[in-house]
Motif scaffolding. Sequence first.
Motif, PDB file in Angstrom:
ATOM      1  N   ASP A   1       0.825  -1.202   0.000  1.00 53.39           N
ATOM      2  CA  ASP A   1       0.000   0.000   0.000  1.00 53.39           C
ATOM      3  C   ASP A   1       0.870   1.267   0.000  1.00 53.39           C
ATOM      4  OD1 ASP A   1      -2.540   1.301   0.191  1.00 53.39           O
ATOM      5  OD2 ASP A   1      -2.046   1.778   2.273  1.00 53.39           O
ATOM      6  N   LYS A   2       1.918   1.264   0.814  1.00 51.06           N
ATOM      7  CA  LYS A   2       2.799   2.440   0.903  1.00 51.06           C
ATOM      8  C   LYS A   2       3.528   2.699  -0.409  1.00 51.06           C
ATOM      9  CE  LYS A   2       3.955   3.701   5.551  1.00 51.06           C
ATOM     10  NZ  LYS A   2       4.988   4.130   6.459  1.00 51.06           N
ATOM     11  N   ILE A   3       3.986   1.630  -1.031  1.00 47.68           N
ATOM     12  CA  ILE A   3       4.792   1.779  -2.244  1.00 47.68           C
ATOM     13  C   ILE A   3       3.897   2.024  -3.462  1.00 47.68           C
ATOM     14  CG2 ILE A   3       6.455   0.595  -3.762  1.00 47.68           C
ATOM     15  CD1 ILE A   3       7.624   1.465  -1.046  1.00 47.68           C
ATOM     16  N   GLY A   4       2.668   1.478  -3.416  1.00 45.78           N
ATOM     17  CA  GLY A   4       1.753   1.697  -4.526  1.00 45.78           C
ATOM     18  C   GLY A   4       1.637   0.530  -5.490  1.00 45.78           C
ATOM     19  N   HIS A   5       1.952  -0.681  -5.020  1.00 37.37           N
ATOM     20  CA  HIS A   5       1.685  -1.878  -5.819  1.00 37.37           C
ATOM     21  C   HIS A   5       0.259  -2.338  -5.516  1.00 37.37           C
ATOM     22  CE1 HIS A   5       5.791  -1.842  -7.036  1.00 37.37           C
ATOM     23  NE2 HIS A   5       6.272  -2.149  -5.841  1.00 37.37           N
ATOM     24  N   GLU A   6      -0.116  -3.522  -6.040  1.00 35.38           N
ATOM     25  CA  GLU A   6      -1.496  -3.976  -5.848  1.00 35.38           C
ATOM     26  C   GLU A   6      -1.535  -5.381  -5.228  1.00 35.38           C
ATOM     27  OE1 GLU A   6      -3.743  -4.227  -9.536  1.00 35.38           O
ATOM     28  OE2 GLU A   6      -5.162  -5.578  -8.571  1.00 35.38           O
ATOM     29  N   MET A   7      -2.284  -5.507  -4.127  1.00 35.01           N
ATOM     30  CA  MET A   7      -2.500  -6.832  -3.541  1.00 35.01           C
ATOM     31  C   MET A   7      -3.539  -7.548  -4.400  1.00 35.01           C
ATOM     32  SD  MET A   7      -0.712  -7.703  -0.875  1.00 35.01           S
ATOM     33  CE  MET A   7      -1.599  -9.235  -0.589  1.00 35.01           C
ATOM     34  N   VAL A   8      -3.186  -8.713  -4.887  1.00 35.77           N
ATOM     35  CA  VAL A   8      -4.113  -9.474  -5.727  1.00 35.77           C
ATOM     36  C   VAL A   8      -4.900 -10.449  -4.862  1.00 35.77           C
ATOM     37  CG1 VAL A   8      -4.295 -11.081  -7.670  1.00 35.77           C
ATOM     38  CG2 VAL A   8      -2.608  -9.224  -7.731  1.00 35.77           C
ATOM     39  N   SER A   9      -4.185 -11.175  -3.988  1.00 39.35           N
ATOM     40  CA  SER A   9      -4.871 -12.111  -3.100  1.00 39.35           C
ATOM     41  C   SER A   9      -3.990 -12.463  -1.917  1.00 39.35           C
ATOM     42  CB  SER A   9      -5.255 -13.386  -3.868  1.00 39.35           C
ATOM     43  OG  SER A   9      -4.085 -14.021  -4.346  1.00 39.35           O
TER      44      SER A   9
END
Lengths: 130, 75
Positions: free
Chosen positions: B51-59
Motif C-alpha cells: 500500500d505504501k509503495i503503490g503496488h497492488e494486492m491481488v490475493s
Amino acid sequence: MSNRISVICITGTREKLQMGAMVASVGAATGADVTVFLSMNALPYFVKDSTEVAPSEGEMGRVMDAEPGVPDYKELFQQAVELGDAKILPCPMVMDVLKLSKDDLMDEVGPVTGLTKFLSDAEGSQVFTF
Amino acid sequence: MSEKLVDARDTYCPGPLMELITHMKKAEVGDVLELLSTDEGTVNDVPEWVDKIGHEMVSSEEADGVWHLKIRKMK
C-alpha cells in the motif's frame, strides 16, 4: 514530507544489532529516509570481512544464533542500503580510538560523520536507539 | 508480464518482506509475484508495504500453515 528514521546503534550484542537492522531495513524498504549512526561497541561489528559474531544478551540471542531462518543483521543492514538507500554512518570518535579508517569498514558504511552533522540531519526524525 | 514464485518459507521477520522486495526490484511492471511465507506477521506487513509503495494486492490466502500472497508490480 517523507518519513525520516534515525537509528542509533551503540551496543555490541546480537539482539540490539538485530533490532537496529530490522528497523533500518524495513524502514528503508518502505520508503523512509533512513540514517544509521554507528558508535561505541556496535561499530567493531561493521569491520570488513570480520567474522566475529556479536555475543547474546540473553536467551533470545542464543535461540536466534541457532535458527537459520533469522536474517543475518549484516545482510539486513546491506539490504537497507541496497534496497532503500539507507545511510550507515560511522562515528569518527570510535574510529580514532580503534585506529580504524573508512577502508577497514564494510563497503556499505560511510561516510564518516561526526555528531554535529548527524544531530543536524536527525532533527525532526523518528529516533530509535539500540 | 509473468508470474513468479518467491519462496520465503521458514525465514523470519523481516525475511519474507525483504525477499519480496529483492524480487520486486527485478520484476517488470505488470508482473505478479506469489510470496510463500510461514511467518504470520507477513499477512499484515506485506499489504502495508504494498500500500505504501503503490503496488497492488491481488490475493492473500493461507493453506496448511503457509501464506500465499499475490502482489502485482504497478510501477
